[in-house]
Design a protein around this motif. Sequence first.
Motif, PDB file in Angstrom:
ATOM      1  N   VAL A   1     -13.584 -39.212  25.360  1.00 50.12           N
ATOM      2  CA  VAL A   1     -13.434 -40.660  25.161  1.00 50.12           C
ATOM      3  C   VAL A   1     -13.249 -41.032  23.688  1.00 50.12           C
ATOM      4  O   VAL A   1     -12.626 -42.046  23.390  1.00 50.12           O
ATOM      5  CB  VAL A   1     -14.618 -41.410  25.830  1.00 50.12           C
ATOM      6  CG1 VAL A   1     -15.947 -41.062  25.233  1.00 50.12           C
ATOM      7  CG2 VAL A   1     -14.439 -42.898  25.812  1.00 50.12           C
ATOM      8  N   ASN A   2     -13.772 -40.242  22.746  1.00 52.10           N
ATOM      9  CA  ASN A   2     -13.602 -40.573  21.323  1.00 52.10           C
ATOM     10  C   ASN A   2     -13.476 -39.271  20.530  1.00 52.10           C
ATOM     11  O   ASN A   2     -14.421 -38.493  20.452  1.00 52.10           O
ATOM     12  CB  ASN A   2     -14.802 -41.405  20.836  1.00 52.10           C
ATOM     13  CG  ASN A   2     -14.691 -41.819  19.372  1.00 52.10           C
ATOM     14  OD1 ASN A   2     -14.332 -41.016  18.512  1.00 52.10           O
ATOM     15  ND2 ASN A   2     -15.005 -43.059  19.094  1.00 52.10           N
ATOM     16  N   ASP A   3     -12.266 -39.047  19.982  1.00 51.45           N
ATOM     17  CA  ASP A   3     -11.995 -37.767  19.304  1.00 51.45           C
ATOM     18  C   ASP A   3     -12.822 -37.584  18.047  1.00 51.45           C
ATOM     19  O   ASP A   3     -13.341 -36.503  17.785  1.00 51.45           O
ATOM     20  CB  ASP A   3     -10.502 -37.671  18.934  1.00 51.45           C
ATOM     21  CG  ASP A   3      -9.669 -37.398  20.162  1.00 51.45           C
ATOM     22  OD1 ASP A   3     -10.265 -37.049  21.201  1.00 51.45           O
ATOM     23  OD2 ASP A   3      -8.432 -37.564  20.090  1.00 51.45           O
ATOM     24  N   MET A   4     -12.943 -38.647  17.249  1.00 50.69           N
ATOM     25  CA  MET A   4     -13.663 -38.504  15.980  1.00 50.69           C
ATOM     26  C   MET A   4     -15.134 -38.149  16.212  1.00 50.69           C
ATOM     27  O   MET A   4     -15.690 -37.283  15.544  1.00 50.69           O
ATOM     28  CB  MET A   4     -13.560 -39.781  15.162  1.00 50.69           C
ATOM     29  CG  MET A   4     -14.288 -39.646  13.841  1.00 50.69           C
ATOM     30  SD  MET A   4     -13.993 -41.023  12.799  1.00 50.69           S
ATOM     31  CE  MET A   4     -13.202 -40.259  11.424  1.00 50.69           C
ATOM     32  N   LEU A   5     -15.749 -38.808  17.185  1.00 49.90           N
ATOM     33  CA  LEU A   5     -17.165 -38.544  17.467  1.00 49.90           C
ATOM     34  C   LEU A   5     -17.338 -37.389  18.449  1.00 49.90           C
ATOM     35  O   LEU A   5     -18.455 -36.911  18.667  1.00 49.90           O
ATOM     36  CB  LEU A   5     -17.828 -39.803  18.013  1.00 49.90           C
ATOM     37  CG  LEU A   5     -18.106 -40.870  16.943  1.00 49.90           C
ATOM     38  CD1 LEU A   5     -18.183 -42.257  17.554  1.00 49.90           C
ATOM     39  CD2 LEU A   5     -19.388 -40.559  16.190  1.00 49.90           C
ATOM     40  N   GLY A   6     -16.248 -36.945  19.050  1.00 51.93           N
ATOM     41  CA  GLY A   6     -16.316 -35.818  19.994  1.00 51.93           C
ATOM     42  C   GLY A   6     -17.088 -36.160  21.255  1.00 51.93           C
ATOM     43  O   GLY A   6     -17.776 -35.311  21.815  1.00 51.93           O
ATOM     44  N   THR A   7     -16.964 -37.419  21.709  1.00 53.46           N
ATOM     45  CA  THR A   7     -17.737 -37.830  22.895  1.00 53.46           C
ATOM     46  C   THR A   7     -16.911 -37.768  24.173  1.00 53.46           C
ATOM     47  O   THR A   7     -15.687 -37.845  24.141  1.00 53.46           O
ATOM     48  CB  THR A   7     -18.259 -39.275  22.743  1.00 53.46           C
ATOM     49  OG1 THR A   7     -17.190 -40.086  22.257  1.00 53.46           O
ATOM     50  CG2 THR A   7     -19.432 -39.342  21.813  1.00 53.46           C
TER      51      THR A   7
END
Length: 426
Positions: A141-147
């Motif tokens: 769901v969120n690449d930067m946070l790796g979620t």
Amino acid sequence: MADPKKLVEMLKSLEDQLVTCMRCGMCQAQCPVFAQSGREGDVTRGKIALLAGLAEEMIKDPEGVNNKLNRCLLCGTCEANCPSGVKVTDIFLRARAIMAAYNGMSPTQKLIFQQLLTHPGLFNTILDLGAKFQGIFTKPVNDMLGTSCARFNAPIIGDRHFKTLAAKPLHSDVPSLDTPAGASNLRVAFYPGCVVDKIYPSVGHAVLKVLKHHGVGVFMPKGQACCGIPAISNGDVASFQKMVKANIELFRKGDFDYLITPCATCTSTIKKIWPAYYEDKSDQITLAKIVDKVKDVSAFLVDVLKVSPMDTEGTKTVTYHDPCHLRNSLGVTAQPRTLLKATPGVKFVEMTDAASCCGSGGSFNLKFYELSQEIGRKKAQHIIDSQAETVATGCPACMMQMTDMLSKAGASRKVRHVVELYADTL
Ligand code: SF4
Ligand code: SF4
Ligand code: SF4
């Protein structure tokens, strides 16, 4: 239900502790749960009033009492600021043990504490399997946070944005270690803790890299068990005893100067909870040695290895969140900041209310996710307002909570452990 005689003894020892509270209500100003709900029952004074009549209340409404007792993060903020020195965490843990002894454990709790966490080999195998198949149930769901989030309606996961289980946990990359002291002349025992092992192995690798860089030998025995905090905070004192015993057996075989962990909760549990609740008399000497030697990794680097701030400031902005278990329980606040200032390229910026709880609280997050989010959203906003690119901390549970909150807020921020940032530069 536990032996009634034992239950009466437990109630009596709890009553003896309650009298230290002078009902001043100063804990109201400190409690993150009360700040959201405004309910007296959510703050220490209200809970202490409930516990004063616990014997009667638990017969009348055991579920209600459980619910009220569990609406607490065990963050220790009230205890750290209580003018009467009321041992709040100890009181709440003992009360939860009484309730568990009276009500019994739920089947899920029994499965997790009595079958899984007390059998580290089985726990590892099941989560290793989970890591292989989790892609079926989750989507990024969120690449930067790796979620990721759940693909389908999932009762426990809900709408959380979470870090999935690592494809390769630390224990599969580094099953054990026993290396000699190098330039530092020191050897440490390394206890990564379950969340680092299974979700944030990069933190474990960072610790090992840093120790190698500083010439520190490492004793990391295979088969480490959980520190026991999930069991004891749910009142399962017997499972807690087994987990501590398993760890004592492993660490008694090593020769080391310090026992290092990158998990604020593990450090605080070993330092404060193990000596207060572990009962086996034959292990007390080994236990005392371990308790004396346990140190948070950043405190070890700064206090023992004398890592000190750089003269020049970098350009990569980093802010720091104080985990409750480092700040309130162990008084570790300066060392992680010093470590960040000692990290080349980092420009440290303080956020508003860095010391306020992020709302994680272990099983609190599972039981009261709405409330946990309300507290966590405030933390996420402070991180965003600090304008820092990265928020660093010293607790993997806080990392998970801040990651969830920032991911849901759509914020482009990174969440890292302080030791990871330092290790990146070596
Ligand atoms: S717990 Fe401490 S701060 Fe809270 S009411 Fe009692 S004495 Fe006052
Ligand atoms: S431990 Fe934290 S959440 Fe629990 S009553 Fe104290 S301040 Fe509130
Ligand atoms: S405190 Fe949390 S991360 Fe550390 S060992 Fe216990 S459960 Fe695992």
